[in-house]
Motif scaffolding. Structure first.
Motif, PDB file in Angstrom:
ATOM      1  N   GLY A  93     -25.428  -6.992  14.868  1.00 40.14           N
ATOM      2  CA  GLY A  93     -24.475  -7.546  13.844  1.00 40.14           C
ATOM      3  C   GLY A  93     -24.357  -6.249  12.920  1.00 40.14           C
ATOM      4  N   MET A  94     -25.302  -5.408  12.879  1.00 40.97           N
ATOM      5  CA  MET A  94     -25.130  -4.385  11.682  1.00 40.97           C
ATOM      6  C   MET A  94     -23.841  -3.663  11.830  1.00 40.97           C
ATOM      7  N   LYS A  95     -23.091  -3.388  10.597  1.00 38.12           N
ATOM      8  CA  LYS A  95     -22.092  -2.669  10.783  1.00 38.12           C
ATOM      9  C   LYS A  95     -22.146  -1.342  10.656  1.00 38.12           C
ATOM     10  N   VAL A  96     -21.582  -0.356  11.622  1.00 39.93           N
ATOM     11  CA  VAL A  96     -21.978   1.070  11.657  1.00 39.93           C
ATOM     12  C   VAL A  96     -20.735   1.898  11.553  1.00 39.93           C
ATOM     13  N   ALA A  97     -20.986   2.951  10.822  1.00 41.21           N
ATOM     14  CA  ALA A  97     -20.166   4.201  10.686  1.00 41.21           C
ATOM     15  C   ALA A  97     -20.757   5.339  11.439  1.00 41.21           C
ATOM     16  N   ILE A  98     -19.943   5.708  12.136  1.00 39.00           N
ATOM     17  CA  ILE A  98     -20.186   7.230  12.796  1.00 39.00           C
ATOM     18  C   ILE A  98     -19.818   8.201  12.195  1.00 39.00           C
ATOM     19  N   VAL A  99     -20.569   9.102  11.923  1.00 37.63           N
ATOM     20  CA  VAL A  99     -19.899  10.391  11.070  1.00 37.63           C
ATOM     21  C   VAL A  99     -20.140  11.893  11.776  1.00 37.63           C
ATOM     22  N   ASP A 100     -19.157  12.525  12.109  1.00 36.30           N
ATOM     23  CA  ASP A 100     -19.703  13.929  12.739  1.00 36.30           C
ATOM     24  C   ASP A 100     -18.399  14.858  12.297  1.00 36.30           C
TER      25      ASP A 100
ATOM     26  N   GLY B 284     -25.035   9.783  13.127  1.00 38.23           N
ATOM     27  CA  GLY B 284     -24.578  10.891  13.332  1.00 38.23           C
ATOM     28  C   GLY B 284     -24.955  11.390  14.711  1.00 38.23           C
ATOM     29  N   PRO B 285     -24.206  12.029  15.422  1.00 38.81           N
ATOM     30  CA  PRO B 285     -24.542  12.765  16.702  1.00 38.81           C
ATOM     31  C   PRO B 285     -25.126  14.014  16.334  1.00 38.81           C
ATOM     32  N   GLU B 286     -26.225  14.540  17.216  1.00 38.32           N
ATOM     33  CA  GLU B 286     -26.676  15.584  17.055  1.00 38.32           C
ATOM     34  C   GLU B 286     -25.449  16.975  17.430  1.00 38.32           C
ATOM     35  N   ALA B 287     -25.667  17.752  16.642  1.00 39.64           N
ATOM     36  CA  ALA B 287     -26.559  18.318  15.782  1.00 39.64           C
ATOM     37  C   ALA B 287     -25.592  18.193  14.285  1.00 39.64           C
ATOM     38  N   ARG B 288     -24.308  18.541  14.277  1.00 42.88           N
ATOM     39  CA  ARG B 288     -23.502  18.495  13.303  1.00 42.88           C
ATOM     40  C   ARG B 288     -23.242  17.192  12.558  1.00 42.88           C
ATOM     41  N   GLY B 289     -23.238  16.204  13.327  1.00 44.67           N
ATOM     42  CA  GLY B 289     -23.251  15.107  12.767  1.00 44.67           C
ATOM     43  C   GLY B 289     -24.694  14.678  11.632  1.00 44.67           C
ATOM     44  N   PHE B 290     -25.376  15.394  11.789  1.00 46.87           N
ATOM     45  CA  PHE B 290     -26.781  15.381  10.697  1.00 46.87           C
ATOM     46  C   PHE B 290     -26.414  16.066   9.641  1.00 46.87           C
ATOM     47  N   ILE B 291     -25.606  17.049   9.651  1.00 51.57           N
ATOM     48  CA  ILE B 291     -25.064  17.812   8.375  1.00 51.57           C
ATOM     49  C   ILE B 291     -24.238  16.753   7.504  1.00 51.57           C
ATOM     50  N   PHE B 292     -23.363  16.166   7.972  1.00 53.44           N
ATOM     51  CA  PHE B 292     -22.457  15.285   7.397  1.00 53.44           C
ATOM     52  C   PHE B 292     -22.741  13.825   7.329  1.00 53.44           C
ATOM     53  N   GLY B 293     -23.430  13.345   8.041  1.00 53.80           N
ATOM     54  CA  GLY B 293     -24.061  11.801   8.236  1.00 53.80           C
ATOM     55  C   GLY B 293     -24.961  11.719   7.206  1.00 53.80           C
ATOM     56  N   THR B 294     -25.960  12.445   7.177  1.00 52.35           N
ATOM     57  CA  THR B 294     -27.137  11.951   6.125  1.00 52.35           C
ATOM     58  C   THR B 294     -26.849  11.962   4.743  1.00 52.35           C
ATOM     59  N   PRO B 295     -25.860  13.141   3.930  1.00 54.12           N
ATOM     60  CA  PRO B 295     -25.429  12.835   2.768  1.00 54.12           C
ATOM     61  C   PRO B 295     -24.479  11.965   2.608  1.00 54.12           C
TER      62      PRO B 295
ATOM     63  N   ASP C 105     -18.159  13.591  -0.735  1.00 54.04           N
ATOM     64  CA  ASP C 105     -17.480  12.441  -1.589  1.00 54.04           C
ATOM     65  C   ASP C 105     -16.026  11.830  -0.954  1.00 54.04           C
ATOM     66  N   LYS C 106     -15.337  12.559  -0.444  1.00 52.31           N
ATOM     67  CA  LYS C 106     -14.264  12.050   0.378  1.00 52.31           C
ATOM     68  C   LYS C 106     -14.601  11.240   1.652  1.00 52.31           C
ATOM     69  N   MET C 107     -15.612  11.795   2.463  1.00 53.85           N
ATOM     70  CA  MET C 107     -16.106  10.635   3.358  1.00 53.85           C
ATOM     71  C   MET C 107     -16.689   9.385   3.081  1.00 53.85           C
ATOM     72  N   VAL C 108     -17.539   9.565   1.893  1.00 57.68           N
ATOM     73  CA  VAL C 108     -18.059   8.575   1.374  1.00 57.68           C
ATOM     74  C   VAL C 108     -16.969   7.332   1.009  1.00 57.68           C
ATOM     75  N   ASN C 109     -16.019   7.930   0.287  1.00 53.84           N
ATOM     76  CA  ASN C 109     -15.131   6.899  -0.289  1.00 53.84           C
ATOM     77  C   ASN C 109     -14.080   6.446   0.684  1.00 53.84           C
ATOM     78  N   ASP C 110     -13.972   7.136   2.056  1.00 47.83           N
ATOM     79  CA  ASP C 110     -13.178   6.597   3.008  1.00 47.83           C
ATOM     80  C   ASP C 110     -13.881   5.386   3.800  1.00 47.83           C
ATOM     81  N   ILE C 111     -15.603   5.516   3.561  1.00 50.18           N
ATOM     82  CA  ILE C 111     -16.214   4.723   4.311  1.00 50.18           C
ATOM     83  C   ILE C 111     -16.745   3.374   3.443  1.00 50.18           C
ATOM     84  N   LYS C 112     -16.551   3.818   2.160  1.00 55.05           N
ATOM     85  CA  LYS C 112     -16.934   2.772   1.349  1.00 55.05           C
ATOM     86  C   LYS C 112     -16.339   1.114   1.522  1.00 55.05           C
ATOM     87  N   ALA C 113     -15.194   1.150   1.673  1.00 51.23           N
ATOM     88  CA  ALA C 113     -14.406  -0.310   1.921  1.00 51.23           C
ATOM     89  C   ALA C 113     -14.999  -0.886   3.041  1.00 51.23           C
ATOM     90  N   TYR C 114     -15.612  -0.377   4.242  1.00 44.39           N
ATOM     91  CA  TYR C 114     -16.127  -0.745   5.239  1.00 44.39           C
ATOM     92  C   TYR C 114     -17.336  -1.450   5.100  1.00 44.39           C
TER      93      TYR C 114
END
Length: 173
Positions: free
Chosen positions: A111-118, A54-65, A38-47
């Motif tokens: 042109g896609m706006k991208v967030a990287i989560v890890d 998400g980079p392999e492998a733990r980026g998948f754990i956080f990036g997908t949700p 929830d905190k990560m979603v709220n941080d990224i929402k404004a962008y």
């Protein structure tokens, strides 16, 4: 919530002198995991991102949700030979040698706006390689979001042109 208390520290892993930050205790605690996402979603929402990477492998754990919480898609960045379609590759330097990351060529549209989560920002090498791949495909990296940052490894120095956010920071090992 104090997320630092939810992260287990394991000394001398994977080798002597290293203090490993183990996220399995955080993701195994439903309340802490939900809070983190929830905190990560709220941080990224404004962008107003179009996609989460998400980079392999733990980026998948956080990036997908996080992608789910934002209502956008998720793109994995993987080690060589793991993606089934045509890929773009990027080779980067490690302390002792090199590594390669890959992304599907059609995963990021210009042109896609991208967030990287890890899970972790350490030296910044993997994240910098991920930004290079995304930009090579025409994407715009608008935010880098991490659960943990090891400030003493100076990873932000490689990522100065990006918005970088971390939920927990460690200034010393």
């Amino acid at each position: 919530m104090n997320l630092e208390k939810k992260i287990r520290n394991i000394q001398d892993f994977p080798k002597p002198g290293i203090g490993f930050k183990d996220i399995t205790t955080l993701i195994g605690d439903g309340e802490a995991f939900k809070y983190t996402i929830d905190k990560m979603v709220n941080d990224i929402k404004a962008y107003d991102v179009d996609i989460v990477v998400g980079p392999e492998a733990r980026g998948f754990i956080f990036g997908t949700p996080v992608a789910y919480g934002l209502g956008v898609g998720f793109v994995p960045i993987r080690k060589p030979g793991k993606l089934p379609s045509e890929v773009e590759s990027y080779e980067y330097d490690l302390e002792y040698g090199t590594d390669i990351l890959e992304i599907h060529k059609d995963a990021i549209k210009p042109g896609m706006k991208v967030a990287i989560v890890d899970d972790l920002l350490a030296t910044g090498g993997t994240t910098k390689a991920a930004t290079e791949l995304i930009e090579k495909l025409g994407g715009e990296v608008v935010i880098l979001e991490f659960v943990i940052e090891l400030e003493f490894l100076n990873g932000r120095e490689k990522l100065q042109q990006y918005n970088v956010n971390s939920l927990v920071s460690y200034s010393a090992e």
